[in-house]
Design a protein around this motif. Structure first.
Motif, PDB file in Angstrom:
ATOM      1  N   TYR A   3       0.808  -1.208   0.000  1.00  0.00           N
ATOM      2  CA  TYR A   3       0.000   0.000   0.000  1.00  0.00           C
ATOM      3  C   TYR A   3       0.846   1.265   0.000  1.00  0.00           C
ATOM      4  O   TYR A   3       0.369   2.331  -0.346  1.00  0.00           O
ATOM      5  N   ASP A   4       2.107   1.177   0.424  1.00  0.00           N
ATOM      6  CA  ASP A   4       2.953   2.354   0.539  1.00  0.00           C
ATOM      7  C   ASP A   4       4.020   2.414  -0.553  1.00  0.00           C
ATOM      8  O   ASP A   4       4.992   3.138  -0.447  1.00  0.00           O
ATOM      9  N   GLU A   5       3.856   1.641  -1.620  1.00  0.00           N
ATOM     10  CA  GLU A   5       4.848   1.630  -2.682  1.00  0.00           C
ATOM     11  C   GLU A   5       4.867   2.983  -3.393  1.00  0.00           C
ATOM     12  O   GLU A   5       3.853   3.671  -3.504  1.00  0.00           O
ATOM     13  N   PRO A   6       6.027   3.409  -3.897  1.00  0.00           N
ATOM     14  CA  PRO A   6       6.112   4.700  -4.588  1.00  0.00           C
ATOM     15  C   PRO A   6       5.208   4.722  -5.816  1.00  0.00           C
ATOM     16  O   PRO A   6       5.092   3.744  -6.535  1.00  0.00           O
ATOM     17  N   ALA A  85     -10.500  15.467  -1.496  1.00  0.00           N
ATOM     18  CA  ALA A  85      -9.111  15.041  -1.688  1.00  0.00           C
ATOM     19  C   ALA A  85      -8.928  13.595  -1.252  1.00  0.00           C
ATOM     20  O   ALA A  85      -8.239  12.811  -1.926  1.00  0.00           O
ATOM     21  N   LEU A  86      -9.553  13.222  -0.150  1.00  0.00           N
ATOM     22  CA  LEU A  86      -9.471  11.840   0.312  1.00  0.00           C
ATOM     23  C   LEU A  86     -10.213  10.898  -0.635  1.00  0.00           C
ATOM     24  O   LEU A  86      -9.757   9.793  -0.910  1.00  0.00           O
ATOM     25  N   ARG A  87     -11.362  11.342  -1.111  1.00  0.00           N
ATOM     26  CA  ARG A  87     -12.131  10.498  -2.040  1.00  0.00           C
ATOM     27  C   ARG A  87     -11.348  10.230  -3.313  1.00  0.00           C
ATOM     28  O   ARG A  87     -11.364   9.108  -3.847  1.00  0.00           O
ATOM     29  N   LEU A  88     -10.644  11.243  -3.792  1.00  0.00           N
ATOM     30  CA  LEU A  88      -9.862  11.094  -5.021  1.00  0.00           C
ATOM     31  C   LEU A  88      -8.552  10.358  -4.785  1.00  0.00           C
ATOM     32  O   LEU A  88      -7.917   9.905  -5.739  1.00  0.00           O
ATOM     33  N   GLN A 311     -10.847   6.595  18.416  1.00  0.00           N
ATOM     34  CA  GLN A 311     -11.745   6.710  17.269  1.00  0.00           C
ATOM     35  C   GLN A 311     -11.054   7.383  16.084  1.00  0.00           C
ATOM     36  O   GLN A 311     -11.246   6.976  14.924  1.00  0.00           O
ATOM     37  N   GLU A 312     -10.236   8.389  16.356  1.00  0.00           N
ATOM     38  CA  GLU A 312      -9.535   9.065  15.270  1.00  0.00           C
ATOM     39  C   GLU A 312      -8.456   8.168  14.669  1.00  0.00           C
ATOM     40  O   GLU A 312      -8.162   8.251  13.472  1.00  0.00           O
ATOM     41  N   GLN A 313      -7.866   7.303  15.481  1.00  0.00           N
ATOM     42  CA  GLN A 313      -6.918   6.336  14.941  1.00  0.00           C
ATOM     43  C   GLN A 313      -7.633   5.344  14.028  1.00  0.00           C
ATOM     44  O   GLN A 313      -7.124   4.974  12.956  1.00  0.00           O
ATOM     45  N   GLN A 314      -8.823   4.938  14.429  1.00  0.00           N
ATOM     46  CA  GLN A 314      -9.612   4.043  13.584  1.00  0.00           C
ATOM     47  C   GLN A 314     -10.007   4.750  12.284  1.00  0.00           C
ATOM     48  O   GLN A 314      -9.966   4.153  11.197  1.00  0.00           O
ATOM     49  N   LEU A 315     -10.397   6.029  12.382  1.00  0.00           N
ATOM     50  CA  LEU A 315     -10.739   6.805  11.190  1.00  0.00           C
ATOM     51  C   LEU A 315      -9.541   6.923  10.262  1.00  0.00           C
ATOM     52  O   LEU A 315      -9.677   6.811   9.029  1.00  0.00           O
ATOM     53  N   TYR A 316      -8.361   7.107  10.839  1.00  0.00           N
ATOM     54  CA  TYR A 316      -7.136   7.193  10.034  1.00  0.00           C
ATOM     55  C   TYR A 316      -6.915   5.905   9.241  1.00  0.00           C
ATOM     56  O   TYR A 316      -6.606   5.934   8.048  1.00  0.00           O
ATOM     57  N   TYR A 321      -6.715   2.908   4.131  1.00  0.00           N
ATOM     58  CA  TYR A 321      -6.780   1.648   3.401  1.00  0.00           C
ATOM     59  C   TYR A 321      -8.076   1.413   2.641  1.00  0.00           C
ATOM     60  O   TYR A 321      -8.078   0.697   1.646  1.00  0.00           O
ATOM     61  N   LEU A 322      -9.173   1.992   3.085  1.00  0.00           N
ATOM     62  CA  LEU A 322     -10.452   1.691   2.442  1.00  0.00           C
ATOM     63  C   LEU A 322     -10.489   2.068   0.965  1.00  0.00           C
ATOM     64  O   LEU A 322     -10.989   1.292   0.145  1.00  0.00           O
ATOM     65  N   PRO A 323      -9.948   3.257   0.561  1.00  0.00           N
ATOM     66  CA  PRO A 323     -10.020   3.580  -0.872  1.00  0.00           C
ATOM     67  C   PRO A 323      -9.279   2.590  -1.757  1.00  0.00           C
ATOM     68  O   PRO A 323      -9.509   2.543  -2.963  1.00  0.00           O
ATOM     69  N   ARG A 324      -8.373   1.802  -1.168  1.00  0.00           N
ATOM     70  CA  ARG A 324      -7.590   0.876  -1.986  1.00  0.00           C
ATOM     71  C   ARG A 324      -7.988  -0.583  -1.753  1.00  0.00           C
ATOM     72  O   ARG A 324      -7.280  -1.490  -2.120  1.00  0.00           O
TER      73      ARG A 324
END
Length: 337
Positions: A3-6, A85-88, A311-316, A321-324
């Motif tokens: 998930y963190d690949e360049p 921005a997050l959605r995109l 809760q904010e850690q869960q939101l993070y 990861y959810l968009p991917r």
């Protein structure tokens, strides 16, 4: 898949707008068509209830438009932009005003620390370089100086300008930032990102001190601006650092109780009677009880703050990861048929 690949970086330029028909097209046209290190550029105008031709002009200029339909406040407008921005799934987002006070060409400068991995958040500064301080009323300069001192003291990092609306957010800042203020977002952003431990930088920038058309809808009434901004700061302390508020208040009440109680005991020992200062004993007892109550409320507030942190850690994690989740699983990973 890592998930963190360049990968090629994508940029979203966010422009909150309220009745900016006179300047909007010119600002959009001046946004550079390419930046070093950026593979894709999108422009988003967040219309906060404009009654002029702002929306039509933005679309004609090639920008995507999200309209609130009514005026909700620049704080909500930025939250709308951040959500998009997050959605995109963009990697870099720049927030710039639509009134022409900032030079769109300077986007190339402000994104550099984020693109090069040196910072998670960069804000333009009108006051960091004395040679670039813009022309503005002295009372506004004083207000900006005072607000910068307050925020710098709270976050433990010195900034000269915490109210500028020209900023760059890296991917981590986008994922971590949770804003609640409707009126403005400028100071709250510093507080939240500092609390998350992100890297913040200030970059001197030449800025027009006064609007070319109209007047500021945020800072036109300085007393109202200061009052509402201090309310946002108080809300942040209450939500994220309740010990700072409740423990200090408990200490003040306990010391006051000790003072009145000490006077009451001294008077009893020196005069041999409670009167005429028996009132001091009642005041001391009341303040001591109030201190215990405030301390107890502080403990509850700290527990709520811990829940908020979880809760904010869960939101993070959801944001990250959810968009991917639609990406193909790595080889050998279990998956449903």
């Amino acid at each position: 898949m890592d998930y963190d690949e360049p990968r090629a970086l994508r940029l979203l330029v966010m422009m909150p707008a309220l009745n900016e028909a006179a300047t909007l097209a010119g600002v959009i046209a001046r946004i550079p068509k390419s930046f070093e290190g950026i593979a894709e550029i999108r422009v988003l105008v967040v219309d906060d209830g404009s009654t002029d031709d702002t929306v039509a002009i933005a679309r004609a200029a090639g920008a995507r438009v999200i309209s609130h339909g009514r005026n909700l406040g620049v704080g909500i407008a930025l939250q709308t932009g951040l959500a998009e921005a997050l959605r995109l799934g963009v990697d870099v987002a720049v927030n710039i005003d639509s009134d022409g006070q900032f030079a769109p060409e300077d986007i190339a400068k402000i994104i550099v620390p984020v693109v090069e991995g040196q910072a998670d958040f960069v804000t333009a500064s009108r006051f960091l370089d004395p040679a670039l301080v813009p022309e503005m009323p002295g009372v506004k300069k004083l207000g900006n100086w005072g607000m910068a001192r307050i925020i710098s003291g709270l976050i433990g990092q010195r900034f000269e300008d915490v109210s500028c609306g020209f900023r760059c957010y890296g991917r981590e800042a986008l994922l971590r930032l949770v804003l609640l203020g409707r009126f403005t977002y400028t100071q709250e952003s510093f507080l939240v990102l500092s609390q998350k431990g992100l890297r913040m930088q200030e970059m001197p920038m030449k800025v027009r001190g006064v609007r070319e058309f109209g007047k500021s809808r945020i800072a036109s009434n300085l007393f109202n601006y200061a009052w509402r901004t201090l309310g946002i700061i108080f809300g942040f302390i209450r939500d994220y650092s309740p010990a700072l508020l409740f423990n200090n208040l408990t200490g003040a009440l306990a010391l006051s109780s000790l003072g009145f109680g000490g006077f009451f005991v001294w008077h009893r020992l020196t005069s041999g009677a409670f009167t005429p200062h028996i009132w001091a004993g009642f005041v001391a007892a009341f303040l001591f009880g109030l201190a215990i109550l405030v301390f107890s409320l502080g403990q509850v507030a700290q527990m709520i703050a811990r829940l908020r942190s979880v809760q904010e850690q869960q939101l993070y994690l959801v944001r990250r990861y959810l968009p991917r989740l639609g990406d193909p699983p790595p080889p050998g990973a279990p998956h449903a048929d």
